[in-house]
Design a protein around this motif. Structure first.
Motif, PDB file in Angstrom:
ATOM      1  N   CYS A 113      12.135   8.930   9.558  1.00 55.58           N
ATOM      2  CA  CYS A 113      10.968   8.150   9.164  1.00 55.58           C
ATOM      3  C   CYS A 113      10.631   7.193  10.304  1.00 55.58           C
ATOM      4  N   ALA A 131       9.285   5.197  -0.767  1.00 55.52           N
ATOM      5  CA  ALA A 131       9.075   4.486   0.501  1.00 55.52           C
ATOM      6  C   ALA A 131      10.096   4.897   1.558  1.00 55.52           C
ATOM      7  N   GLY A 149       2.186   7.685  -3.996  1.00 51.90           N
ATOM      8  CA  GLY A 149       2.470   7.272  -2.623  1.00 51.90           C
ATOM      9  C   GLY A 149       1.805   5.959  -2.258  1.00 51.90           C
ATOM     10  N   TYR A 200       9.469   3.562  -6.516  1.00 52.71           N
ATOM     11  CA  TYR A 200       8.675   3.080  -5.379  1.00 52.71           C
ATOM     12  C   TYR A 200       9.548   3.026  -4.124  1.00 52.71           C
ATOM     13  N   ALA A 234       6.914  -1.495   2.712  1.00 48.17           N
ATOM     14  CA  ALA A 234       6.666  -0.069   2.919  1.00 48.17           C
ATOM     15  C   ALA A 234       5.223   0.291   2.624  1.00 48.17           C
ATOM     16  N   ALA A 235       4.629  -0.411   1.636  1.00 45.99           N
ATOM     17  CA  ALA A 235       3.241  -0.127   1.264  1.00 45.99           C
ATOM     18  C   ALA A 235       2.250  -0.760   2.235  1.00 45.99           C
ATOM     19  N   GLY A 236       2.774  -1.595   3.123  1.00 46.49           N
ATOM     20  CA  GLY A 236       1.894  -2.246   4.084  1.00 46.49           C
ATOM     21  C   GLY A 236       1.202  -3.461   3.513  1.00 46.49           C
ATOM     22  N   GLY A 282       6.379   1.109   7.759  1.00 47.20           N
ATOM     23  CA  GLY A 282       6.795   0.905   6.367  1.00 47.20           C
ATOM     24  C   GLY A 282       8.166   1.482   6.117  1.00 47.20           C
ATOM     25  N   CYS A 283       8.371   2.711   6.616  1.00 50.24           N
ATOM     26  CA  CYS A 283       9.640   3.385   6.373  1.00 50.24           C
ATOM     27  C   CYS A 283      10.787   2.649   7.060  1.00 50.24           C
ATOM     28  N   THR A 295       7.323   5.565  10.489  1.00 51.79           N
ATOM     29  CA  THR A 295       6.262   4.596  10.244  1.00 51.79           C
ATOM     30  C   THR A 295       6.875   3.209  10.086  1.00 51.79           C
ATOM     31  N   GLY A 319       3.798   3.713   0.127  1.00 52.23           N
ATOM     32  CA  GLY A 319       4.323   4.375   1.324  1.00 52.23           C
ATOM     33  C   GLY A 319       5.025   5.670   0.975  1.00 52.23           C
ATOM     34  N   GLY A 320       5.557   6.311   1.980  1.00 49.54           N
ATOM     35  CA  GLY A 320       6.212   7.599   1.765  1.00 49.54           C
ATOM     36  C   GLY A 320       5.182   8.703   1.653  1.00 49.54           C
TER      37      GLY A 320
END
Lengths: 542, 216
Positions: free
Chosen positions: A68, A335, A406, A331, A208-210, A72-73, A70, A409-410
Motif C-alpha cells: 500500500c 483502509a 471505500g 473501516y 486513511a479516508a483523507g 492514507g494506507c 497511498t 480509503g482502501g
C-alpha cells in the motif's frame, strides 16, 4: 484446658511449606510435562499446522500491507500498532481485575492463609510469575500486530518490547492496587486506555479516508512504542515493589475469589467449552452485582421474551457501546488494503460483539429446564431470542456499509457489491454468534474417539471452530469472488438448522417407528409358515 | 376414591420402561392420575423416582411405553404439553441477569397473562421472597432458589404439576406452606405427581403412594 501438645507453637517456615506442597503435587503426578507433550502429539501437530497457516496468512497480509503506497494506507499502517497495543494493555487490565491479579486456590486460602503464615512469602512467586507471563504474552501480541502491518524486524522488536513491558507494568500496578483493596484507579486507567485504543482507530480511519492529515503523528510511531516500554519498565520496578510490600495485607477473599474463578475456568477450558467459560464469567459478574432495580415486563407470549431483551439493553449498556465501537473495524480493515478479507475479519469481530446480547438464547439452550417452562416450541423460542441481536446486527451492517464502499480509503466498490458484502458480513456475524452461544457441548455419552492423549468425544475437536465455521462458510464465497447468492443460500440453510436444530426426539421417534414397521413386516412374511423352520444340526468333528 | 375415579384422567402412563445400559431402572410401570388427585412416588435413593418424573415431562425418553397428558403423547418440545405441565425437577436454570421478580413476570407474560403484576406479587409474597425481589439468582441461598423454582410453577396456567422432592432445602415452615399450597391446588382440580421423602408432606396432601423398588 488446652491440649499440652498445642501450647508449643513453632515458627512457620513458608519456604518449607511450599516445598512440601510441591513434593505432594509431584508425588501425585503420573507423567512428566515432556511425556504429556509426547502423548499429545495430535494436539502438538495441530498447533504446528495451525501455526503454519497463521504465519502464512500473516506473511500474505504483510505483503498486501507493504504494497500500500497511498498516504492514507501508510497512515493507517503506522497507527494500527498504536491502537492494537492500547487494546492489549486494556485487555491486560480487564484480566488483572477479573482474577486479582494475584490469586490463591480455595484450598490454599483455607489451609494456609488462616494459619500464622507470611502471605508475602507464599505469594511472591505468583506475583513475579504473573508479571513475567504478561511480559511474554504482551510481547508476542505486540510482535504479531507489528508484523501484520508490514513493519520491519527492528520495528517488530520495538512493538514487542512495548507490548511486553506495558502489559507487565500494568499487572504490577494492578497487583499494587490489589494490596490496598482498591478498584477505582485500575478501572479508571482501563477505561482511559480503552478509549485511547478506540480514538486511535478513529484517527486511523480518518487519516486513511483523507479527512485528516496524520503525517506528524505517524512519525511518532516508534517513539510512542519507546514511551510505552519505558513507562511499563518504570511500573514494573515501582509498582512491583509496592505490590511486593503489600502482599502481606491482601485479604484472603480477594485472593481466593480469583483462584476459584480460575479453577472453574480451567475446567471449562480443558473441555474447550468457551461458552461455558463465558457463563462462569457472567455468573461471577452477576454475583458481584448481586442486586438490580427490578422492572416489570411488557407484552405477552413470545413478545414478552423479545421485550425483556430490549429492557436488558438499558440495564447493561456496555455491550451496546462496544458494538458501536466495533463498527470502526471494517473501516480500518478496508483502509489497510485488506478489502478481500474484510467480510470474514469483520464478521468475526461482530460475532464477539453480539454474544453479550444473547444471554436469553444461551440460558434457554444450555439446559432444557427453563425452556420447558415456556409454552412454545424450541424453534419459536430461539427465533424470539434472536430478534434483538438481529436488529442490532442490521444496524451494525448499515453503519459498516460505507466502509465497503471505500469511503475511508482502501479498495472502492460499487454500491451493490458493497451492500452485498456488508449484508453477508452482518448475517455471518449474527449466525456465527448464534452458533457459538447455542451449540451443544461435546457429548460424552456417545461414541468416543481414541487419541494419543486419551479418549475424547468427536465433538470436542470441533469446539474450537464453533462460530468460526459459520463465518467461513458464509463469507468465503465473497472472498473467492463468487456470486453473493451462494453466501445467502448458505446463510439461509445455516439459519434453518440453527433455529430448529436437528430435532433429536423426532428423529429417534422416526427411527423407532421404522424399526417397528420392519419387525411387523418380518413377522407378516414369516406368518405364512405354520411353524418355525427346524434348525439344521451340524455335528462338528472334534 | 370413587369421586376421583369419575374425574378426567390427566396423566396416563402405560408400561413404562427405562434402562441405562444393562441396568433397568423401571419396567412395566403404569399409572393414571386424575384431576384433583396427588400421586407420590416413594422409594429409596436410586429407586427410579426421578427417572420416572423425567420421562413424564419428556426430559428423558422412555425405552418402552407411553406417557400421555390429556390424551396427547408427551414430547418435551410440544407446546401443548409445555402449556399444560408445570415442572419443578432438578434441571431448572435461571437467567443470570434477571432478578427474582423479573423471572416470575417473564414466565407469567410468556404464558399469555397480560397483566400479571398482582399474581406475581401474590406468589412472591407466598414464597417469602419479597425482600429478594431485586436480587439476581446467583446471590440466593439454596433454599431461596428452591422457593423461586416452586414459584415459577405457580405463576402460570397448569393442569398437571410434576415435582421432584419439592421439600428439599425448605425449612420446616416452608414444608408446611408447601403442603397447604398443594392442598389448595388439588382442591382447584390440579393433578399432582411428586417424588418425596417427606411423609408429613404426603400426609398433608393425602397423596396416593406408589412405592418403587429400584434398579435391576
Amino acid at each position: 484446658m488446652m491440649d499440652p501438645r498445642l501450647t508449643e507453637v513453632g515458627v512457620v517456615d513458608e519456604k518449607q511449606l511450599k516445598l512440601l506442597m510441591r513434593d505432594w503435587r509431584r508425588g501425585r503426578a503420573d507423567r512428566s510435562l515432556w511425556q504429556a507433550l509426547s502423548d499429545g502429539y495430535v494436539m502438538v501437530f495441530s498447533i504446528v499446522v495451525i501455526g503454519a497457516m497463521m504465519v502464512s496468512s500473516i506473511l500474505q497480509a504483510q505483503q498486501t500491507a507493504s504494497i500500500c503506497e497511498t498516504a492514507g494506507c501508510v497512515a493507517a499502517r503506522g497507527l494500527l500498532p498504536w491502537a492494537s497495543v492500547a487494546g492489549i494493555l486494556a485487555f491486560t487490565l480487564v484480566v488483572a481485575r477479573l482474577f486479582g491479579p494475584v490469586v490463591a486456590s480455595s484450598a490454599e486460602g483455607f489451609w494456609l492463609m488462616d494459619g500464622p503464615t507470611d502471605r508475602r512469602r507464599i505469594l511472591a512467586g505468583r506475583l513475579v510469575g504473573g508479571i513475567a507471563a504478561a511480559a511474554v504474552l504482551g510481547a508476542a501480541a505486540g510482535a504479531l500486530i507489528a508484523s501484520l502491518t508490514g513493519s520491519g524486524a527492528s520495528e517488530i522488536g520495538i512493538w514487542a518490547l512495548a507490548g511486553g513491558l506495558g502489559a507487565a507494568g500494568l499487572i504490577a500496578f494492578a497487583a499494587a492496587e490489589q494490596g490496598v483493596d482498591r478498584h477505582w484507579i485500575v478501572t479508571g486507567v482501563q477505561w482511559i486506555i480503552g478509549a485511547a485504543a478506540i480514538a486511535t482507530m478513529v484517527l486511523l480511519v480518518s487519516g486513511a479516508a483523507g479527512w485528516m492529515d496524520l503525517g506528524g503523528l505517524t512519525l511518532l510511531a516508534v517513539e510512542l512504542a519507546y514511551i510505552i516500554a519505558g513507562v511499563g519498565l518504570l511500573l514494573i520496578v515501582v509498582a512491583g515493589m509496592l505490590a511486593f510490600h503489600r502482599l502481606r495485607n491482601i485479604r484472603r477473599q480477594r485472593l481466593t475469589s480469583g483462584g476459584s474463578l480460575l479453577s472453574g475456568l480451567q475446567g471449562a477450558a480443558f473441555a474447550l467449552e468457551f461458552a461455558l467459560i463465558r457463563d462462569i464469567l457472567v455468573e461471577a459478574k452477576a454475583k458481584k452485582r448481586g442486586h438490580v432495580r427490578p422492572t416489570r415486563g411488557t407484552g405477552s407470549g413470545l413478545g414478552a421474551l423479545v421485550m425483556r431483551d430490549v429492557q436488558r439493553l438499558w440495564r447493561q449498556p456496555m455491550p451496546l457501546i462496544t458494538l458501536v465501537a466495533t463498527i470502526i473495524v471494517p473501516y480500518a480493515v478496508q483502509a489497510l488494503g485488506l478489502a478481500m478479507l474484510n467480510p470474514p475479519i469483520s464478521a468475526l469481530v461482530l460475532l464477539a460483539a453480539l454474544v453479550p446480547f444473547m444471554n436469553s438464547l444461551r440460558v434457554l439452550t444450555r439446559t432444557k429446564g427453563l425452556q420447558r417452562c415456556l409454552p412454545f416450541d424450541p424453534g419459536q423460542i430461539k427465533q424470539a431470542a434472536m430478534i434483538v441481536p438481529a436488529v442490532l446486527a442490521l444496524l451494525w451492517t448499515i453503519g459498516a456499509f460505507p466502509a465497503f464502499l471505500g469511503v475511508a480509503g482502501g479498495v472502492a466498490s460499487d454500491p451493490v457489491t458493497a451492500a452485498s458484502s456488508a449484508l453477508v458480513t452482518g448475517i455471518a456475524g449474527l449466525l456465527a454468534a448464534v452458533r457459538w452461544v447455542s451449540a451443544k457441548p461435546a457429548d460424552y455419552s456417545g461414541p468416543i474417539v481414541a487419541t494419543g492423549i486419551g479418549a475424547m468425544p468427536p465433538g470436542l475437536m470441533f469446539s474450537l471452530l464453533r462460530g468460526v465455521d459459520i463465518v467461513a462458510l458464509v463469507t468465503l464465497p465473497i472472498v473467492f469472488n463468487w456470486p453473493v447468492w451462494i453466501s445467502l443460500i448458505i446463510a439461509v440453510i445455516a439459519f434453518m438448522i440453527l433455529r430448529s436444530g436437528l430435532d433429536r426426539d423426532s428423529m429417534l421417534e422416526q427411527q423407532a417407528k421404522q424399526k417397528k414397521q420392519l419387525e411387523a413386516e418380518k413377522a407378516r412374511r414369516s406368518g405364512g409358515a405354520a411353524a418355525p423352520a427346524k434348525k439344521i444340526q451340524v455335528q462338528r468333528k472334534r | 376414591m370413587a369421586d376421583v375415579a369419575k374425574k378426567d384422567v390427566v396423566l396416563q402412563v402405560d408400561n413404562l420402561k427405562k434402562a441405562y445400559g444393562p441396568v433397568t431402572i423401571i419396567e412395566n410401570f403404569s399409572m393414571k392420575v386424575h384431576a384433583g388427585e396427588a400421586v407420590a412416588l416413594t422409594g429409596r435413593n436410586g429407586a427410579g423416582k426421578s427417572t420416572v418424573l423425567r420421562c413424564l415431562v419428556g426430559a428423558d425418553r422412555p425405552d418402552e411405553g407411553t406417557v400421555t397428558v390429556n390424551g396427547t403423547k408427551v414430547t418435551e418440545t410440544n407446546p401443548v404439553i409445555r402449556r399444560t405441565v408445570a415442572t419443578v425437577i432438578d434441571d431448572l436454570d435461571f437467567f443470570p441477569d434477571l432478578s427474582v421478580v423479573e423471572h416470575l413476570d417473564l414466565l407469567a407474560r410468556a404464558h399469555g397473562l397480560h397483566n400479571p403484576d398482582d399474581l406475581v406479587d401474590e406468589v412472591l409474597e407466598e414464597v417469602q421472597l419479597v425482600p429478594q425481589a431485586g436480587q439476581l439468582p446467583s446471590t440466593l441461598s439454596s433454599g431461596q432458589r428452591r422457593r423461586l423454582a416452586l414459584a415459577t410453577a405457580f405463576v402460570r396456567p397448569r393442569q398437571l404439576l410434576v415435582l421432584d422432592e419439592p421439600e428439599q432445602r425448605l425449612d420446616v415452615e416452608g414444608v408446611a406452606w408447601l403442603g397447604e399450597r398443594l392442598k389448595a391446588e388439588l382442591a382447584g382440580g390440579l393433578a399432582i405427581v411428586l417424588a418425596s421423602h417427606e411423609p408429613s408432606l404426603l400426609q398433608a396432601i393425602g397423596a396416593r403412594e406408589l412405592r418403587l423398588s429400584g434398579a435391576r
